[in-house]
Design a protein around this motif. Structure first.
Motif, PDB file in Angstrom:
ATOM      1  N   ASP A   1       2.758  -5.886  -5.900  1.00  0.00           N
ATOM      2  CA  ASP A   1       2.848  -6.074  -4.396  1.00  0.00           C
ATOM      3  C   ASP A   1       2.140  -4.842  -3.754  1.00  0.00           C
ATOM      4  N   GLU A   2       2.243  -3.706  -4.123  1.00  0.00           N
ATOM      5  CA  GLU A   2       1.696  -2.712  -3.678  1.00  0.00           C
ATOM      6  C   GLU A   2       0.102  -2.888  -3.960  1.00  0.00           C
ATOM      7  N   TYR A   3      -0.337  -3.474  -5.066  1.00  0.00           N
ATOM      8  CA  TYR A   3      -1.774  -3.749  -5.262  1.00  0.00           C
ATOM      9  C   TYR A   3      -2.202  -4.803  -3.966  1.00  0.00           C
ATOM     10  N   TYR A   4      -1.708  -5.928  -3.841  1.00  0.00           N
ATOM     11  CA  TYR A   4      -1.792  -6.866  -3.115  1.00  0.00           C
ATOM     12  C   TYR A   4      -2.120  -6.554  -1.360  1.00  0.00           C
ATOM     13  N   SER A   5      -1.496  -5.361  -1.304  1.00  0.00           N
ATOM     14  CA  SER A   5      -1.539  -4.760   0.181  1.00  0.00           C
ATOM     15  C   SER A   5      -2.314  -3.443   0.008  1.00  0.00           C
ATOM     16  N   GLY A   6      -3.155  -3.121  -0.848  1.00  0.00           N
ATOM     17  CA  GLY A   6      -3.604  -1.860  -1.426  1.00  0.00           C
ATOM     18  C   GLY A   6      -5.143  -1.628  -0.712  1.00  0.00           C
ATOM     19  N   GLY A   7      -5.703  -2.890   0.160  1.00  0.00           N
ATOM     20  CA  GLY A   7      -6.931  -2.657   0.812  1.00  0.00           C
ATOM     21  C   GLY A   7      -7.998  -2.854  -0.279  1.00  0.00           C
ATOM     22  N   GLY A   8      -7.784  -3.653  -1.367  1.00  0.00           N
ATOM     23  CA  GLY A   8      -8.705  -3.889  -2.440  1.00  0.00           C
ATOM     24  C   GLY A   8      -8.783  -5.262  -2.814  1.00  0.00           C
ATOM     25  N   VAL A   9      -9.246  -5.751  -3.710  1.00  0.00           N
ATOM     26  CA  VAL A   9      -9.405  -6.958  -4.126  1.00  0.00           C
ATOM     27  C   VAL A   9      -8.822  -7.185  -5.471  1.00  0.00           C
ATOM     28  N   CYS A  10      -7.754  -8.032  -5.822  1.00  0.00           N
ATOM     29  CA  CYS A  10      -7.124  -8.087  -6.949  1.00  0.00           C
ATOM     30  C   CYS A  10      -7.700  -9.311  -7.603  1.00  0.00           C
ATOM     31  N   LEU A  11      -8.053  -9.230  -8.984  1.00  0.00           N
ATOM     32  CA  LEU A  11      -8.700 -10.226  -9.815  1.00  0.00           C
ATOM     33  C   LEU A  11      -7.610 -10.337 -10.825  1.00  0.00           C
ATOM     34  N   ILE A  12      -6.837 -11.770 -10.913  1.00  0.00           N
ATOM     35  CA  ILE A  12      -6.052 -11.797 -12.021  1.00  0.00           C
ATOM     36  C   ILE A  12      -6.255 -12.930 -12.881  1.00  0.00           C
ATOM     37  N   GLU A  13      -6.650 -12.418 -14.224  1.00  0.00           N
ATOM     38  CA  GLU A  13      -6.863 -13.472 -15.236  1.00  0.00           C
ATOM     39  C   GLU A  13      -5.510 -13.756 -15.938  1.00  0.00           C
ATOM     40  N   TRP A  14      -5.646 -15.330 -16.256  1.00  0.00           N
ATOM     41  CA  TRP A  14      -4.402 -15.985 -16.884  1.00  0.00           C
ATOM     42  C   TRP A  14      -3.168 -16.063 -15.585  1.00  0.00           C
ATOM     43  N   ALA A  15      -3.547 -16.336 -14.404  1.00  0.00           N
ATOM     44  CA  ALA A  15      -2.951 -16.330 -13.343  1.00  0.00           C
ATOM     45  C   ALA A  15      -1.868 -17.535 -13.544  1.00  0.00           C
ATOM     46  N   ASP A  16      -2.053 -18.377 -14.112  1.00  0.00           N
ATOM     47  CA  ASP A  16      -1.203 -19.546 -14.411  1.00  0.00           C
ATOM     48  C   ASP A  16      -0.011 -19.086 -15.062  1.00  0.00           C
ATOM     49  N   ARG A  17       0.124 -17.981 -15.563  1.00  0.00           N
ATOM     50  CA  ARG A  17       1.306 -17.666 -16.505  1.00  0.00           C
ATOM     51  C   ARG A  17       2.114 -16.951 -15.242  1.00  0.00           C
ATOM     52  N   ILE A  18       1.784 -16.428 -14.224  1.00  0.00           N
ATOM     53  CA  ILE A  18       2.578 -15.668 -13.228  1.00  0.00           C
ATOM     54  C   ILE A  18       2.665 -16.083 -11.957  1.00  0.00           C
ATOM     55  N   VAL A  19       2.444 -17.606 -11.705  1.00  0.00           N
ATOM     56  CA  VAL A  19       2.237 -18.064 -10.383  1.00  0.00           C
ATOM     57  C   VAL A  19       3.330 -17.661  -9.352  1.00  0.00           C
ATOM     58  N   PRO A  20       4.525 -17.688  -9.830  1.00  0.00           N
ATOM     59  CA  PRO A  20       5.696 -17.451  -8.874  1.00  0.00           C
ATOM     60  C   PRO A  20       5.540 -15.881  -8.327  1.00  0.00           C
ATOM     61  N   ALA A  21       4.693 -15.115  -8.865  1.00  0.00           N
ATOM     62  CA  ALA A  21       4.384 -13.583  -8.592  1.00  0.00           C
ATOM     63  C   ALA A  21       3.235 -13.521  -7.609  1.00  0.00           C
ATOM     64  N   LEU A  22       2.417 -14.428  -7.508  1.00  0.00           N
ATOM     65  CA  LEU A  22       1.321 -14.505  -6.914  1.00  0.00           C
ATOM     66  C   LEU A  22       1.632 -14.399  -5.187  1.00  0.00           C
ATOM     67  N   PRO A  23       0.994 -13.900  -4.315  1.00  0.00           N
ATOM     68  CA  PRO A  23       1.141 -13.993  -2.842  1.00  0.00           C
ATOM     69  C   PRO A  23       1.018 -15.305  -2.492  1.00  0.00           C
ATOM     70  N   GLU A  24       1.501 -15.561  -1.287  1.00  0.00           N
ATOM     71  CA  GLU A  24       1.628 -16.739  -0.529  1.00  0.00           C
ATOM     72  C   GLU A  24       0.253 -17.445  -0.506  1.00  0.00           C
ATOM     73  N   GLN A  25      -0.639 -16.483  -0.106  1.00  0.00           N
ATOM     74  CA  GLN A  25      -1.963 -17.233  -0.192  1.00  0.00           C
ATOM     75  C   GLN A  25      -2.987 -16.508  -1.058  1.00  0.00           C
ATOM     76  N   TYR A  26      -4.013 -17.158  -1.601  1.00  0.00           N
ATOM     77  CA  TYR A  26      -4.746 -16.624  -2.628  1.00  0.00           C
ATOM     78  C   TYR A  26      -6.125 -17.678  -2.698  1.00  0.00           C
TER      79      TYR A  26
END
Length: 168
Positions: free
Chosen positions: A101-126
């Motif tokens: 969550d800190e990375y999501y709002s850290g002013g950068g770009v989050c690239l998440i490989e294998w994101a299908d494994r953690i969908v509930p932890a993704l932000p509301e928009q992506y």
């Protein structure tokens, strides 16, 4: 609440087109962007991440490697790049425990490989990018805006790539 979705699907015929797509995307990402990369092993998620880093003006794209064993890599660029790999994580909570969550709002770009494994932890928009192996070098690519923040990127991609990636 379900977010509106806007999608665009197209074929990528070779590595050069993957690189062109990544550079195109990277040049259009904004602070606090989140890109969820999905696809089976060997589909090109890390290659696309490296190309996105090029679009974000990383000084040495060869530094971008799969973060499978370290879970996260950070790279300086026009916007900081936070490159995650969720492959080895047991569940979405393990991903949250990385302090995502800190990375999501850290002013950068989050690239998440294998994101299908953690969908509930993704932000509301992506931005979701799904790569599917069709042939040895050919991939079906589906880019989906989850929420309004990314809709313009998908609409512009559809316009810029309607004649194929060579035209962009």
């Amino acid at each position: 609440m379900d977010q509106p979705k806007t999608s665009f699907s197209f074929a990528i015929a070779n590595l050069e087109q993957t690189e062109r797509l990544g550079r195109w995307l990277g040049s259009r990402l904004f602070p606090n962007s989140v890109v969820a990369l999905l696809g089976q092993l060997g589909a090109g998620k890390t290659h696309l991440s490296r190309a996105i880093a090029q679009g974000l003006e990383i000084s040495n794209e060869r530094l971008v490697t799969s973060p499978t064993f370290v879970l996260i890599q950070e790279y300086p660029a026009r916007l900081p790049i936070f490159h995650f790999d969720a492959y080895r994580l047991a569940n979405p909570q393990a991903f949250r425990d990385l302090g995502v969550d800190e990375y999501y709002s850290g002013g950068g770009v989050c690239l998440i490989e294998w994101a299908d494994r953690i969908v509930p932890a993704l932000p509301e928009q992506y931005l979701e990018i799904r790569l599917e192996i069709v042939q040895q070098d050919v991939r079906l690519c589906q880019v989906t805006a989850i929420g309004e923040l990314y809709r313009k990127i998908v609409e512009n991609l559809r316009l810029d790539w309607s004649d194929g990636p060579e035209a962009s």
